[in-house]
Write an enzyme that holds these catalytic residues in place. Structure first.
Site, short mmCIF file in Angstrom:
data_model
loop_
_atom_site.label_atom_id
_atom_site.label_comp_id
_atom_site.label_asym_id
_atom_site.label_seq_id
_atom_site.Cartn_x
_atom_site.Cartn_y
_atom_site.Cartn_z
N ASP A 1 2.92 -4.48 8.08
CA ASP A 1 1.72 -3.68 7.91
C ASP A 1 0.53 -4.64 8.09
O ASP A 1 0.21 -5.42 7.19
CB ASP A 1 1.74 -3.04 6.52
CG ASP A 1 0.41 -2.38 6.16
OD1 ASP A 1 -0.54 -2.45 6.98
OD2 ASP A 1 0.31 -1.83 5.06
N CYS B 1 -4.73 2.38 -3.75
CA CYS B 1 -3.49 2.91 -3.14
C CYS B 1 -2.34 1.91 -3.29
O CYS B 1 -1.53 1.74 -2.37
CB CYS B 1 -3.68 3.28 -1.67
SG CYS B 1 -4.87 4.58 -1.42
N LYS C 1 -10.45 -0.37 10.30
CA LYS C 1 -10.62 -1.59 9.49
C LYS C 1 -10.98 -2.78 10.39
O LYS C 1 -11.27 -3.87 9.91
CB LYS C 1 -9.33 -1.88 8.72
CG LYS C 1 -9.05 -0.81 7.67
CD LYS C 1 -7.82 -1.08 6.90
CE LYS C 1 -7.32 0.14 6.18
NZ LYS C 1 -7.94 0.32 4.86
N GLN D 1 -4.78 -5.22 7.04
CA GLN D 1 -5.80 -6.13 6.53
C GLN D 1 -5.77 -7.48 7.25
O GLN D 1 -6.66 -8.31 7.03
CB GLN D 1 -5.60 -6.37 5.02
CG GLN D 1 -5.71 -5.12 4.18
CD GLN D 1 -7.10 -4.50 4.22
OE1 GLN D 1 -8.08 -5.14 4.62
NE2 GLN D 1 -7.20 -3.25 3.82
N HIS E 1 0.87 -1.18 0.00
CA HIS E 1 0.00 0.00 0.00
C HIS E 1 0.91 1.24 0.00
O HIS E 1 2.01 1.19 0.55
CB HIS E 1 -0.84 -0.05 1.28
CG HIS E 1 -1.92 0.97 1.38
ND1 HIS E 1 -1.69 2.27 1.76
CD2 HIS E 1 -3.25 0.87 1.16
CE1 HIS E 1 -2.84 2.92 1.78
NE2 HIS E 1 -3.80 2.09 1.41
#
Ligand code: PMP
Length: 395
Positions: A190, A353, A216, A193, A117
């Site tokens: 990261d 993104c 999220k 998700q 991202h």
């Protein structure tokens, strides 16, 4: 799909109907999740009857809010298997990654991947790191064999997505951590998700930093967390100055509080932290094993249905976590998204993104359906019906 039927929690989410009371087929959870009543109520109470500042007031409501804020930190820490003083509240994953990119003391080379991202690319560029890019496997996973061949003792950092926001592909974090450590580098993950879809235990994963956003994870916007190993956070200087992050201030110079306060300058996102913790509790009570199985079943069902249409290209691996990216021949994803919206189906269309990933795939955009714990078969069916209608419109 029995898990799907059992799990679907639409009733907990007041946002899951349209303005005229129709079912809303929300398939954009990877962008941001809808909020359950438990989070909305926690935020309302924190903004209303419980509201006060933290860390400074001598009156009882402020003392209670301070306890609530620090309890929220403990809840978030426990949610990912961390110690509470290793959780820095940030504005979100983006700010968490920026914090490390700017504040990590030895800025050198960082190994990223082709599927990151923008928020795990641009901060490293801005903070002056030299960026290397790990390629992907044919089916859209980060190619850790390639990473092994690329990593050298010049690398200070490896920064990779746990789950791709476009392809849903999962990283083998333990192997990535071992590879990074074998050359003396650190691994930042990261986890944006991953946290809503997989059980995450940072201690077991063996990484060094983990970044994620509350919104999220069914929590509020404006807050997220950076987890960092205590010794690493301790060696990092502050990156923003202001109230709450200091020990002593004089005009000659200032000294700083230990982590995590050192990295939380200014009045924090108090209400959002309370909502973040409520979201962690809500998800924990349902259980990530169930959520993961539920989303995998929905992904399999969606991919199967899309595969049966022979004018669809599917991206990413078969086994993906909660996210399906695809393209319909001859129809721009934006047009598809617009027609689906008329059917009360909300998907994301665009580069997500992740422009370097689009460059790699050789396309400007994909259509993306992403699931949450409120998704069920009716959403998949509405998506497929909407795609059939789009095909009819485009002839
Ligand atoms: N990384 C990934 C994989 C994401 O999906 C996102 C959000 N789309 C981010 C980072 C950035 O998160 P935020 O905008 O909440 O800071």
């Amino acid at each position: 799909m029995s898990e799907g039927r059992v799990l679907s929690r639409k009733a907990d989410f007041p946002g899951m109907v349209t303005a005229d009371g129709q079912p809303w087929h929300y398939l954009d959870t990877a962008a941001t999740a809808q909020k359950p009543r438990a989070v909305i109520d926690a935020v309302a109470a924190a903004l209303g009857k419980d509201y006060a500042t933290v860390h400074r007031g001598v009156y009882s409501r402020s003392a209670e809010m301070t306890l609530g804020y620090e309890a929220a930190r403990r809840t978030v820490a426990k949610f990912i298997g961390a110690q509470e003083d290793e959780i820095v509240f940030t504005r979100g994953a983006t700010e968490a990654i920026n914090l490390v990119a700017y504040s990590y003391p030895a800025k050198g080379r960082v190994l990223l991947s082709q599927l990151e991202h923008h928020s795990n690319i641009v901060p490293w560029q801005l903070a002056g790191w030299q960026v290397d890019v790990c390629p992907l496997t044919e089916d859209g996973r980060i190619d850790l064999d390639a990473a092994e061949a690329m990593l050298t003792s010049d690398h200070e950092m490896v920064a990779l997505a746990h789950v791709s926001n476009v392809l849903g592909s999962e990283l083998d974090v333990a192997r990535a951590a071992a590879l990074a450590h074998s050359v003396g580098a650190r691994l930042l993950v990261d986890g944006c998700q991953a946290v809503p879809r997989l059980a995450v235990d940072v201690a077991a994963l063996g990484c060094d930093f983990y970044a994620f956003s509350a919104h999220k994870l069914y929590g509020p916007t404006g807050i997220g967390a950076l987890w960092g190993r205590a010794d690493l956070l301790d060696a990092m200087p502050p990156w923003q100055g202001g109230g709450a992050m200091i020990e002593r201030v004089t005009f000659e110079g200032s000294t700083y509080a230990p982590p995590p306060q050192r990295f939380e300058a200014g009045t924090p996102a108090i209400v959002e932290a309370i909502g973040f913790a409520a979201a962690c509790d809500y998800v924990s009570n349902i259980g990530l094993a169930l959520i993961e199985a539920h989303e995998r079943a929905l992904v399999a069902r969606t991919r199967d249905a899309l595969r049966r249409m022979n004018d669809i290209t599917l991206f990413g691996p078969e086994e993906s976590a909660g996210i399906v990216s695809f393209a319909l021949d001859g129809v721009h994803p934006h047009d598809l998204g617009t027609i689906l919206d008329e059917e009360n189906v909300a998907i994301r269309a665009g580069h997500h993104c992740a422009q370097p990933l689009m460059d790699h795939l050789g396309i400007p955009a994909t259509a993306r359906a992403s699931f949450g714990l409120y998704s069920d078969e009716s959403d998949v069916e509405a998506l497929i019906r909407g795609i059939e209608r789009t095909k009819a419109i485009f002839g």
